[in-house]
Design a protein around this motif. Structure first.
Motif, PDB file in Angstrom:
ATOM      1  N   TYR A 205     -47.771   2.929  -1.309  1.00  0.00           N
ATOM      2  CA  TYR A 205     -47.423   3.034   0.114  1.00  0.00           C
ATOM      3  C   TYR A 205     -47.731   1.740   0.868  1.00  0.00           C
ATOM      4  O   TYR A 205     -46.990   1.325   1.764  1.00  0.00           O
ATOM      5  N   GLN A 206     -48.827   1.095   0.506  1.00  0.00           N
ATOM      6  CA  GLN A 206     -49.202  -0.160   1.158  1.00  0.00           C
ATOM      7  C   GLN A 206     -48.174  -1.254   0.863  1.00  0.00           C
ATOM      8  O   GLN A 206     -47.733  -1.981   1.769  1.00  0.00           O
ATOM      9  N   ALA A 209     -44.985  -0.522   2.734  1.00  0.00           N
ATOM     10  CA  ALA A 209     -45.090  -0.867   4.153  1.00  0.00           C
ATOM     11  C   ALA A 209     -44.953  -2.375   4.359  1.00  0.00           C
ATOM     12  O   ALA A 209     -44.288  -2.825   5.300  1.00  0.00           O
ATOM     13  N   ARG A 210     -45.549  -3.168   3.498  1.00  0.00           N
ATOM     14  CA  ARG A 210     -45.439  -4.631   3.609  1.00  0.00           C
ATOM     15  C   ARG A 210     -44.000  -5.086   3.416  1.00  0.00           C
ATOM     16  O   ARG A 210     -43.514  -5.982   4.119  1.00  0.00           O
ATOM     17  N   SER A 211     -43.333  -4.455   2.449  1.00  0.00           N
ATOM     18  CA  SER A 211     -41.937  -4.815   2.186  1.00  0.00           C
ATOM     19  C   SER A 211     -41.060  -4.514   3.395  1.00  0.00           C
ATOM     20  O   SER A 211     -40.220  -5.334   3.803  1.00  0.00           O
ATOM     21  N   ARG A 212     -41.271  -3.349   3.983  1.00  0.00           N
ATOM     22  CA  ARG A 212     -40.468  -2.975   5.157  1.00  0.00           C
ATOM     23  C   ARG A 212     -40.790  -3.863   6.351  1.00  0.00           C
ATOM     24  O   ARG A 212     -39.903  -4.194   7.157  1.00  0.00           O
ATOM     25  N   ALA A 213     -42.058  -4.274   6.463  1.00  0.00           N
ATOM     26  CA  ALA A 213     -42.441  -5.153   7.568  1.00  0.00           C
ATOM     27  C   ALA A 213     -41.754  -6.514   7.449  1.00  0.00           C
ATOM     28  O   ALA A 213     -41.486  -7.181   8.464  1.00  0.00           O
ATOM     29  N   ARG A 214     -41.425  -6.914   6.211  1.00  0.00           N
ATOM     30  CA  ARG A 214     -40.703  -8.178   6.005  1.00  0.00           C
ATOM     31  C   ARG A 214     -39.202  -8.018   6.224  1.00  0.00           C
ATOM     32  O   ARG A 214     -38.443  -8.989   6.136  1.00  0.00           O
ATOM     33  N   GLY A 215     -38.781  -6.769   6.472  1.00  0.00           N
ATOM     34  CA  GLY A 215     -37.367  -6.520   6.732  1.00  0.00           C
ATOM     35  C   GLY A 215     -36.538  -6.341   5.479  1.00  0.00           C
ATOM     36  O   GLY A 215     -35.302  -6.354   5.546  1.00  0.00           O
ATOM     37  N   GLU A 216     -37.175  -6.147   4.346  1.00  0.00           N
ATOM     38  CA  GLU A 216     -36.434  -5.965   3.095  1.00  0.00           C
ATOM     39  C   GLU A 216     -35.866  -4.553   3.004  1.00  0.00           C
ATOM     40  O   GLU A 216     -36.543  -3.586   3.358  1.00  0.00           O
ATOM     41  N   ARG A 221     -35.196  -5.569  -2.267  1.00  0.00           N
ATOM     42  CA  ARG A 221     -36.501  -5.709  -2.918  1.00  0.00           C
ATOM     43  C   ARG A 221     -36.392  -5.547  -4.435  1.00  0.00           C
ATOM     44  O   ARG A 221     -36.921  -6.362  -5.201  1.00  0.00           O
TER      45      ARG A 221
END
Length: 237
Positions: A205-206, A209-216, A221
Motif C-alpha cells: 500500500y505504501q 501510494a508513492r506511485s500514485r503521488a508521482r502521477g503514474e 508503472r
C-alpha cells in the motif's frame, strides 16, 4: 493414587481407613475431604471447558494440579486445552508437553501441542511433532488430518510467497496486497507468518501510494518495471 489422578480409588481407600477409626481417622478424613474437593474441581473444569468458560476451566485445572495430581496426563491436557482456547500458546505447548512426557502414546497431546506451536509461528516443528506421534499410532486420524492440513497450508504459503516476490519485482502492488490477504486467509493462527503478510501488505500500500503521488497509472508503472527488468536493470520501488 492422588498423584496419578486415581481420585475415585484414593477416595475409597481413605474412606475405608477413616471408617475404621483409630488415631489416624481424623487425618484420613481431612485427606478424604481434600480428594473430594479435587474431584469436584476436575468435574467443574471439564464442564467449563465444554461450555466455553475457558478461564474457569484453567483455574480448576490449576487447582487440581496444585492439589497434588501431578502425574495424570489428562489434567495437563485439560489445562493445555484451556490455555489454547484462551490464545495462550506458549503455556498450552508447555502443558501438552507434560502430558506427552507422562504418556508418550497420548496422541491428543501431540495434536494439541502442534496447534499451540502453530500459534507460536513454529509450523515446521508442529509437523515434526505430528510425525513423531504418528510413528506411535499410524492409524490416528486426528493426528494424520492435522498433519495433512499443515502440509497444505505450508504449500499454499510457499506459493503465495513466491507469487508475492514476483509481484513486488514487477511493481504490481495491487496484486501484492491481494496476495497478502490470501496468505492471511490460509492461516491467520500462525502469528509469525501473519505478521509477515501484514508487513508486506503495508509495504504494498505504501509503494502504491508513492506511485500514485508521482502521477503514474497502473499500466505505466508496470510497463516501466517490465522494460527495466527486460533491459537487465534491478527492481524499482
Amino acid at each position: 493414587l492422588t498423584r496419578l489422578g486415581k481420585l475415585d480409588r484414593a477416595a475409597d481407600v481413605l474412606q475405608q481407613g477413616a471408617l475404621r477409626g483409630g488415631e489416624h481417622a481424623e487425618a484420613l478424613g481431612a485427606q478424604l475431604r481434600s480428594v473430594k474437593g479435587l474431584q469436584a474441581s476436575l468435574a467443574v473444569g471439564r464442564q467449563a471447558l465444554e461450555e466455553g468458560a475457558f478461564g474457569k476451566a484453567k483455574r480448576c485445572a490449576l487447582e487440581v494440579a496444585g492439589g497434588g495430581v501431578s502425574e495424570d496426563p489428562e489434567v495437563w491436557l485439560l489445562l493445555a486445552r484451556a490455555h489454547l482456547s484462551l490464545g495462550e500458546h506458549v503455556e498450552a505447548a508447555r502443558e501438552a508437553q507434560k502430558a506427552i512426557a507422562l504418556d508418550a502414546d497420548t496422541l491428543d497431546a501431540y495434536t494439541l501441542r502442534a496447534d499451540a506451536l502453530v500459534g507460536m509461528g513454529l509450523a515446521e516443528k508442529a509437523m515434526r511433532l505430528l510425525r513423531d506421534g504418528l510413528q506411535r499410532d499410524p492409524d490416528n486420524e486426528a493426528a494424520a488430518a492435522a498433519l495433512r492440513r499443515l502440509k497444505r497450508k505450508a504449500a499454499g504459503h510457499a506459493r503465495v510467497r513466491e507469487e508475492l516476490q514476483e509481484a513486488f519485482r514487477l511493481r504490481r502492488f495491487e496484486a501484492a496486497a491481494a496476495l497478502c490477504a490470501e496468505g492471511l486467509r490460509l492461516d491467520s493462527d500462525d502469528k509469525r507468518l501473519a505478521a509477515g503478510f501484514y508487513a508486506d501488505r503495508a509495504k504494498a500500500y505504501q509503494l502504491l501510494a508513492r506511485s500514485r503521488a508521482r502521477g503514474e497509472t497502473r499500466r505505466e508503472r508496470e510497463d516501466a518495471a517490465a522494460a527495466k527488468l527486460g533491459g537487465g536493470g534491478g527492481g524499482g520501488g
